[in-house]
Motif scaffolding. Structure first.
Motif, PDB file in Angstrom:
ATOM      1  N   SER A  62       0.861  -1.191   0.000  1.00 44.89           N
ATOM      2  CA  SER A  62       0.000   0.000   0.000  1.00 44.89           C
ATOM      3  C   SER A  62       0.890   1.232   0.000  1.00 44.89           C
ATOM      4  O   SER A  62       2.002   1.207   0.521  1.00 44.89           O
ATOM      5  CB  SER A  62      -0.936   0.009   1.210  1.00 44.89           C
ATOM      6  N   THR A  63       0.405   2.299  -0.627  1.00 43.79           N
ATOM      7  CA  THR A  63       1.205   3.511  -0.772  1.00 43.79           C
ATOM      8  C   THR A  63       0.541   4.682  -0.068  1.00 43.79           C
ATOM      9  O   THR A  63      -0.678   4.709   0.102  1.00 43.79           O
ATOM     10  CB  THR A  63       1.385   3.874  -2.254  1.00 43.79           C
ATOM     11  N   THR A  64       1.372   5.635   0.327  1.00 47.95           N
ATOM     12  CA  THR A  64       0.883   6.841   0.995  1.00 47.95           C
ATOM     13  C   THR A  64       1.708   8.039   0.536  1.00 47.95           C
ATOM     14  O   THR A  64       2.941   7.972   0.535  1.00 47.95           O
ATOM     15  CB  THR A  64       1.012   6.717   2.524  1.00 47.95           C
ATOM     16  N   ASP A  65       1.022   9.116   0.151  1.00 50.14           N
ATOM     17  CA  ASP A  65       1.696  10.388  -0.093  1.00 50.14           C
ATOM     18  C   ASP A  65       1.811  11.086   1.257  1.00 50.14           C
ATOM     19  O   ASP A  65       0.804  11.404   1.887  1.00 50.14           O
ATOM     20  CB  ASP A  65       0.894  11.258  -1.067  1.00 50.14           C
ATOM     21  N   VAL A  66       3.035  11.323   1.708  1.00 53.70           N
ATOM     22  CA  VAL A  66       3.243  11.890   3.040  1.00 53.70           C
ATOM     23  C   VAL A  66       3.307  13.413   2.979  1.00 53.70           C
ATOM     24  O   VAL A  66       2.568  14.097   3.694  1.00 53.70           O
ATOM     25  CB  VAL A  66       4.520  11.314   3.683  1.00 53.70           C
ATOM     26  N   ALA A  67       4.191  13.962   2.139  1.00 51.86           N
ATOM     27  CA  ALA A  67       4.361  15.417   2.096  1.00 51.86           C
ATOM     28  C   ALA A  67       5.065  15.817   0.813  1.00 51.86           C
ATOM     29  O   ALA A  67       5.623  14.980   0.110  1.00 51.86           O
ATOM     30  CB  ALA A  67       5.184  15.888   3.297  1.00 51.86           C
ATOM     31  N   PHE A  68       5.002  17.112   0.524  1.00 57.04           N
ATOM     32  CA  PHE A  68       5.817  17.668  -0.552  1.00 57.04           C
ATOM     33  C   PHE A  68       6.278  19.042  -0.107  1.00 57.04           C
ATOM     34  O   PHE A  68       5.607  19.740   0.657  1.00 57.04           O
ATOM     35  CB  PHE A  68       5.060  17.721  -1.886  1.00 57.04           C
ATOM     36  N   ASP A  69       7.465  19.422  -0.564  1.00 55.50           N
ATOM     37  CA  ASP A  69       8.052  20.698  -0.186  1.00 55.50           C
ATOM     38  C   ASP A  69       8.610  21.348  -1.444  1.00 55.50           C
ATOM     39  O   ASP A  69       9.462  20.774  -2.127  1.00 55.50           O
ATOM     40  CB  ASP A  69       9.170  20.472   0.845  1.00 55.50           C
ATOM     41  N   ILE A  70       8.121  22.554  -1.761  1.00 53.92           N
ATOM     42  CA  ILE A  70       8.588  23.272  -2.938  1.00 53.92           C
ATOM     43  C   ILE A  70       9.882  23.984  -2.568  1.00 53.92           C
ATOM     44  O   ILE A  70       9.881  24.930  -1.789  1.00 53.92           O
ATOM     45  CB  ILE A  70       7.531  24.263  -3.439  1.00 53.92           C
ATOM     46  N   ASN A  73      11.483  27.040  -8.046  1.00 50.64           N
ATOM     47  CA  ASN A  73      10.658  26.851  -9.237  1.00 50.64           C
ATOM     48  C   ASN A  73      11.096  25.636 -10.052  1.00 50.64           C
ATOM     49  O   ASN A  73      10.370  25.185 -10.928  1.00 50.64           O
ATOM     50  CB  ASN A  73      10.713  28.097 -10.128  1.00 50.64           C
ATOM     51  N   ARG A  74      12.285  25.127  -9.782  1.00 54.27           N
ATOM     52  CA  ARG A  74      12.820  24.009 -10.546  1.00 54.27           C
ATOM     53  C   ARG A  74      13.066  22.746  -9.705  1.00 54.27           C
ATOM     54  O   ARG A  74      13.631  21.789 -10.195  1.00 54.27           O
ATOM     55  CB  ARG A  74      14.139  24.408 -11.217  1.00 54.27           C
ATOM     56  N   GLN A  75      12.644  22.747  -8.452  1.00 57.20           N
ATOM     57  CA  GLN A  75      12.817  21.547  -7.637  1.00 57.20           C
ATOM     58  C   GLN A  75      11.724  21.449  -6.572  1.00 57.20           C
ATOM     59  O   GLN A  75      11.319  22.450  -5.982  1.00 57.20           O
ATOM     60  CB  GLN A  75      14.180  21.525  -6.944  1.00 57.20           C
ATOM     61  N   VAL A  76      11.265  20.203  -6.365  1.00 59.68           N
ATOM     62  CA  VAL A  76      10.306  19.908  -5.305  1.00 59.68           C
ATOM     63  C   VAL A  76      10.755  18.609  -4.638  1.00 59.68           C
ATOM     64  O   VAL A  76      11.253  17.702  -5.293  1.00 59.68           O
ATOM     65  CB  VAL A  76       8.857  19.802  -5.860  1.00 59.68           C
ATOM     66  N   ASP A  77      10.638  18.567  -3.312  1.00 58.54           N
ATOM     67  CA  ASP A  77      10.942  17.339  -2.562  1.00 58.54           C
ATOM     68  C   ASP A  77       9.620  16.672  -2.203  1.00 58.54           C
ATOM     69  O   ASP A  77       8.757  17.275  -1.561  1.00 58.54           O
ATOM     70  CB  ASP A  77      11.714  17.659  -1.282  1.00 58.54           C
ATOM     71  N   VAL A  78       9.466  15.413  -2.607  1.00 59.08           N
ATOM     72  CA  VAL A  78       8.244  14.662  -2.372  1.00 59.08           C
ATOM     73  C   VAL A  78       8.561  13.523  -1.409  1.00 59.08           C
ATOM     74  O   VAL A  78       9.477  12.726  -1.664  1.00 59.08           O
ATOM     75  CB  VAL A  78       7.667  14.098  -3.687  1.00 59.08           C
ATOM     76  N   THR A  79       7.831  13.432  -0.303  1.00 59.26           N
ATOM     77  CA  THR A  79       8.006  12.359   0.665  1.00 59.26           C
ATOM     78  C   THR A  79       6.864  11.374   0.499  1.00 59.26           C
ATOM     79  O   THR A  79       5.685  11.757   0.587  1.00 59.26           O
ATOM     80  CB  THR A  79       8.038  12.903   2.104  1.00 59.26           C
ATOM     81  N   VAL A  80       7.218  10.115   0.252  1.00 60.58           N
ATOM     82  CA  VAL A  80       6.231   9.059   0.026  1.00 60.58           C
ATOM     83  C   VAL A  80       6.605   7.847   0.882  1.00 60.58           C
ATOM     84  O   VAL A  80       7.761   7.667   1.259  1.00 60.58           O
ATOM     85  CB  VAL A  80       6.153   8.655  -1.455  1.00 60.58           C
ATOM     86  N   ALA A  81       5.596   7.021   1.185  1.00 63.89           N
ATOM     87  CA  ALA A  81       5.824   5.818   1.982  1.00 63.89           C
ATOM     88  C   ALA A  81       5.107   4.644   1.336  1.00 63.89           C
ATOM     89  O   ALA A  81       4.020   4.798   0.773  1.00 63.89           O
ATOM     90  CB  ALA A  81       5.324   6.023   3.402  1.00 63.89           C
ATOM     91  N   VAL A  82       5.735   3.481   1.436  1.00 60.24           N
ATOM     92  CA  VAL A  82       5.159   2.235   0.929  1.00 60.24           C
ATOM     93  C   VAL A  82       5.241   1.205   2.042  1.00 60.24           C
ATOM     94  O   VAL A  82       6.296   1.026   2.655  1.00 60.24           O
ATOM     95  CB  VAL A  82       5.907   1.732  -0.323  1.00 60.24           C
TER      96      VAL A  82
END
Length: 149
Positions: A62-70, A73-82
């Motif tokens: 199962s997957t979960t979108d935890v967070a994202f941080d902008i 304008n050219r980079q975003v950090d996405v935190t995900v969990a499985v």
């Protein structure tokens, strides 16, 4: 001379008689027992196929979108969990979306259960922060889809 009645004495009368003489007797149809047996076998095959397809479509993760941080304008950090079973690994697509929901950044990430923390039973949870380079400013990020390895 011979009499026409005596000439045809051994041949049954009627329209089917001449066809039977010419082409042979028609095959007998299946018995009721054979039809019932074929129907039962067909039903068993249908049930087994449905069971196989339903078991095949069950996911072991199962997957979960935890967070994202902008970041810019050219980079975003996405935190995900499985969360997945021990000994398994999953490859997931992590994406960043623009304001009009276009994909502006994408990366495939491998989640291995050996890297995760105990989630109870035989389950392990792997949480990763993925830095994504984007082509335009992103306003959202998260999982796109996953498949088992």
């Amino acid at each position: 001379m011979s009499n026409p009645e005596t000439a045809t004495a051994g041949i049954p009368a009627g329209p089917n008689a001449s066809l039977a003489n010419r082409y042979g007797r028609p095959k007998s149809s299946l018995s009721k027992r054979a039809v019932a047996l074929l129907a039962a076998v067909g039903l068993v095959v249908l049930v087994l196929a449905a069971l196989f397809l339903s078991m095949r479509s069950q996911k072991s993760f199962s997957t979960t979108d935890v967070a994202f941080d902008i970041v810019s304008n050219r980079q975003v950090d996405v935190t995900v969990a499985v969360t997945l079973d021990e000994g398994h690994s999953v490859t997931c697509g992590v994406q960043a979306l623009s304001e009009d929901k276009a994909i502006v950044g994408y990366k495939d990430v491998v989640f291995d259960a050996a890297d995760g923390q105990d989630a109870g039973g035989k389950l392990r949870t792997v949480q990763i922060t993925v830095p994504l380079r984007t082509v335009f400013a992103a306003v959202n990020g998260g999982m796109h889809g996953c498949r088992e390895n």
